[in-house]
Design an enzyme around this catalytic site. Structure first.
Site, mmCIF file in Angstrom:
data_model
loop_
_atom_site.group_PDB
_atom_site.id
_atom_site.type_symbol
_atom_site.label_atom_id
_atom_site.label_comp_id
_atom_site.label_asym_id
_atom_site.label_seq_id
_atom_site.Cartn_x
_atom_site.Cartn_y
_atom_site.Cartn_z
ATOM 1 N N SER A 105 27.518 16.815 20.666
ATOM 2 C CA SER A 105 28.058 16.668 21.762
ATOM 3 C C SER A 105 28.531 18.463 20.677
ATOM 4 O O SER A 105 28.108 19.790 20.785
ATOM 5 C CB SER A 105 29.053 16.329 22.043
ATOM 6 O OG SER A 105 29.805 16.610 22.569
ATOM 7 N N ASP A 131 22.213 16.808 31.381
ATOM 8 C CA ASP A 131 23.422 16.158 30.465
ATOM 9 C C ASP A 131 24.079 15.733 31.575
ATOM 10 O O ASP A 131 24.929 16.469 31.926
ATOM 11 C CB ASP A 131 23.531 17.438 29.599
ATOM 12 C CG ASP A 131 24.250 17.391 28.473
ATOM 13 O OD1 ASP A 131 25.842 16.521 28.480
ATOM 14 O OD2 ASP A 131 24.003 17.099 27.301
ATOM 15 N N HIS A 172 23.537 12.087 27.341
ATOM 16 C CA HIS A 172 24.685 13.005 26.334
ATOM 17 C C HIS A 172 24.410 12.938 25.121
ATOM 18 O O HIS A 172 24.778 11.373 24.431
ATOM 19 C CB HIS A 172 25.570 12.981 26.678
ATOM 20 C CG HIS A 172 26.615 14.073 25.987
ATOM 21 N ND1 HIS A 172 26.873 15.304 25.966
ATOM 22 C CD2 HIS A 172 27.445 14.163 25.411
ATOM 23 C CE1 HIS A 172 26.894 15.921 25.572
ATOM 24 N NE2 HIS A 172 27.700 14.851 25.052
#
Length: 789
Positions: A174, A270, A337
């Site tokens: 991330s 995502d 994600h």
């Protein structure tokens, strides 16, 4: 508004990233104390930190540095909020974290990197380690020093042996994945030319796309991040010489100029980007995307078409990576994600694959030059191996009101966040012979549990813990639940993490560590009280919770529980309610000389009206009991006096329970505040939204209302009775469930009442060493650890 919405989704995201780290082991924290003198500090001025597990064998001179994710803060207000958390202060960080997935030290879980030196760098600056502002405003004491932190941590690692690396990887997830892109060439520059250095970014390829309203909030948000943190001078000059610094925060504008080999792992759909870039709340004022964002299966054809267009934009942006053979990519069609930190998606028998290859193998082959890997998946929903792991929980709705579902989603994540600490994995056991008895989950699949055998002095002691997971009150909700792990054993993970009260280590669970410990999976939707013989062939819903409870107990008795000297029935949330409703039934399974007690964690749900004056929870419980046919399995001492729906509330049944009973609960239980006191229907303008996420943001009026809820909770607690066999630990935390994760069950910074943590209070009460009936003073009188929130 955008930042606040992003912060709320980030909370959910951070939970999701931790959900599957159960295949891990714990690694202690290291503070880089000497960094403070260099001004290399977290937002609050505390030293940076990392977790380091040393390499061994052939991997002793190989180094993998993984950067933690956690979003960004774009102005003084959001950075001040961040400063109070582990994402802005090392003072708030837990002392140990679980290493799993690509950080695992087991060859079967991480074949190419298991014996390397593996580091997880904690993220505490809010700008992907790019900030560098010398001045510190004394009014807010915010330090924007991310770039210095990155340099200081690398220097510390170099001094610990990384300077001798033969192989090195910079990775991240991330916002940490973005860091691994932005700092890739800087990382390469640390090593001699003979060192093989590569980078890979997991879910860090954030794109500059307009949202569904046509605005580009993410572009403005990144511009604000870069400006606030003074990041421009630490972004690649090859980009800032051409474009504005804010644009150079997007990988699509700068990745092509990176000279170090780079691998991108990302979902083309995502989930964070769909929720926050494509359809942020501000662009969807009527909430038409809400259900879709929680579960891609709920998306309408029009929404799916919009998401397919987002995929096209993502793939176009991916062209910014360049076509060099040194590039690698694994772009799947999952709605997820981050996939490298959790075992289930990194490498397992059921991991996502592209071209029959898992992420772990693709990355390993690329890193060691065994074979290149540049694959892009077909469009959703063509890939059946995807794991939209977060959304197994998010599908569950507690009542037919959106907000309860939303807050429960957040709750379930919260319950799991800290279970990675001090834990170990236990395989699932299916009670196959229960099917013939009609003792089945909602979908007709067999019930299940996880069982870790006792040892030593605890070999004849049994602790049975019931999973939580709320309830379903109508056919629609139960049908959705049926397709999740809360309604079908087919959807349950094959291993579960045992920690907190289920830990097998004395230092983490001093009184019960050597007992037979059982975690019963919850798959009926009525706290194991339902019993309807008929099954509608159109829905195929089986309301058989009471039979499931009985079948599981019979299976455990046959495995030795019938010989128990000591026994406990416990549970969390809806499982805590189960442990109350079934307490005397559990006692009846054993001889009179067996010591049997029960305790309920966050299961004392109270019947109170919401802020609009309605009593939604009373109506909801009434519907649950009616749908599941629960009346016959609720205590007759209550149903002979009150309607069955009211007998689902502990306050109306606990006084008649004969077996010793201990209640662990917060007087400001976060689930009850969010769903009973302030459901969304009672707050149509969202004035409570921020307060429900963080009690520290509540207004004085809202706090006064919550103090009123506390009074009602304590009044309801009087229904427990005043017997000396009762115990209680009622604190002032804003949380829900504490016994089944380590930080709040028993650790150095656990919540305490009268200097006693929950584990000791329960142990003393169970073994009759001393009684414990304590109620905390009203919030915020008691200095509370971060784990309380």
């Amino acid at each position: 508004m955008v930042a606040a919405r992003m912060g709320q989704w980030l909370n959910l995201l951070v939970c999701a990233l931790i959900l599957l780290k159960a295949d891990g082991f714990n690694v202690g924290i290291t503070y880089v104390e000497n960094a403070v003198a260099k001004g290399a500090v977290c937002l609050d001025g505390s030293p940076p930190a990392y977790h380091f597990d040393k390499g061994f064998g052939a991997g002793i001179n190989n180094w993998l540095v993984h950067i933690e994710g956690g979003g960004w803060c774009n102005n003084v207000t959001t950075c001040l909020e961040r400063k109070k958390t582990r994402l802005g202060s090392s003072k708030q960080m837990v002392k140990v974290v679980a290493f799993s997935g690509m950080l695992s030290n087991k060859q079967k879980f991480n074949p190419d990197f298991y014996n390397w030196n593996r580091i997880k760098v904690r993220y505490c600056d809010g700008a992907s380690f790019t900030g560098d502002v010398e001045a510190v405003n004394p009014a807010n004491n915010l330090h924007f020093r991310g770039a210095r932190v990155f340099q200081a941590v690398m220097e510390d690692l170099m001094a610990k042996g990384m300077k001798n690396a033969q192989n090195a990887v910079l990775s991240g997830c991330s916002a940490g994945g973005l860091t691994s892109i932005l700092h890739c060439d800087n990382f390469r520059a640390l090593f001699p030319v003979g060192t093989k250095v590569k980078c890979f970014a997991d879910a860090g390829y954030f794109i500059n796309a307009k949202d569904v309203s046509g605005a580009s909030h993410i572009e403005q948000f990144y511009a604000q991040v870069v400006a606030t943190h003074g990041s421009a001078k630490h972004l690649p000059v090859s980009c800032t010489s051409r474009l504005s610094p804010g644009l150079c925060f997007f990988p699509q504008y700068m990745a092509r100029q990176i000279t170090t080999p780079l691998f991108i792992i990302n979902a083309a759909y995502d989930s964070w980007q769909i929720k926050n870039i494509l359809a942020p709340g501000v662009a969807d004022p009527h909430g038409t995307w809400h259900s879709c964002k929680l579960d891609i299966n709920n998306c309408s054809p029009t929404q799916l078409q919009t998401m397919q267009s987002f995929r096209t934009q993502f793939l176009n942006a991916l062209a910014g990576l360049g076509i060099s053979s040194s590039r690698g990519m694994f772009i799947d069609a999952c709605y997820a994600h981050c996939q490298t930190e959790m075992q289930e998606t990194w490498l397992r028998t059921d991991s996502p694959v592209l071209g029959k290859m898992s992420i772990a193998k693709a990355v390993g082959d690329w890193y060691f030059d065994r074979s290149p890997f540049q694959k892009i998946d077909c469009a959703y929903p063509c890939n059946p191996t995807c794991h939209n792991r977060l959304f197994y929980f998010i599908k569950i709705r507690i009542i037919a009101r959106t907000t309860m579902g939303q807050w429960f989603n957040l709750l379930v994540c919260a319950l799991i966040v800290l279970k990675a600490q001090a834990g170990f994995n236990v395989s699932i056991t299916y009670v196959e012979n229960a099917v013939a008895k009609g003792a089945v989950c909602l979908d007709g699949s067999p019930p299940a549990y996880h069982f870790d055998k006792g040892f030593g002095a605890g070999i004849n002691n049994w602790l049975v813990h019931i999973d939580g997971g709320a309830w379903c009150n109508n056919v629609e909700d139960c049908s959705k639940r049926r397709d999740s792990s809360y309604g079908s054993s087919k959807h349950m993970v094959k291993e579960a993490n045992f920690t907190g009260i289920l830990s097998n280590e004395q230092k983490f669970n001093p009184d019960f560590y050597d007992w037979n410990r059982v975690r019963v999976r919850y798959c009926d939707g009525a706290s194991f009280t339902g019993d309807v013989e008929a099954v509608n062939p159109e829905t195929n819903l089986h309301f058989r919770g009471a039979r499931v409870f009985e079948a599981v107990m019979e299976d455990l008795l046959a495995k030795g529980m019938k010989n128990a000297q000591n026994a406990i029935l416990t549970g969390c949330s809806a499982g805590g309610l189960t442990s109350i409703l079934h307490c005397d039934n559990f006692r009846a399974l054993f001889p009179v000389d067996t010591r049997v007690k029960c305790f309920a964690d966050a299961g004392y749900f109270v019947n109170v009206k919401d802020v609009s004056g309605e009593s939604h929870i009373e109506e909801f419980y009434k519907q649950v009991v009616a749908l599941h046919g629960s009346a016959n399995h609720l205590p007759a001492s209550c149903t002979s006096r009150l309607s069955p729906g009211l007998c689902f509330f502990p306050e109306n049944v606990a006084g008649q329970i004969k077996t010793p009973l201990f209640i662990i609960n917060s007087a400001y239980d976060s689930w009850q505040i969010s769903n009973i006191l302030v459901p969304e229907d009672a707050d149509p303008k969202g004035t409570w939204s921020s307060c429900k996420v963080d009690i520290k943001t509540c207004s004085s009026t809202q706090l006064q209302t919550m103090q009123g809820f506390r009074v009602q909770f304590l009044n309801a607690l009087a229904g427990l009775g005043n017997s000396s066999s009762r115990g209680m630990f009622i604190d002032s935390c804003y949380t829900h469930c504490r016994s089944d994760y380590q930080e709040t069950w028993f650790s150095a910074d656990s919540p305490v009442l009268d200097k006693t943590p929950i584990a000791k209070a329960v142990g003393d009460w169970y073994y009759d060493r001393s009684p414990f009936q304590k109620i905390d003073c009203p919030y915020p009188c008691n200095p509370l650890p971060e784990s309380c929130f």
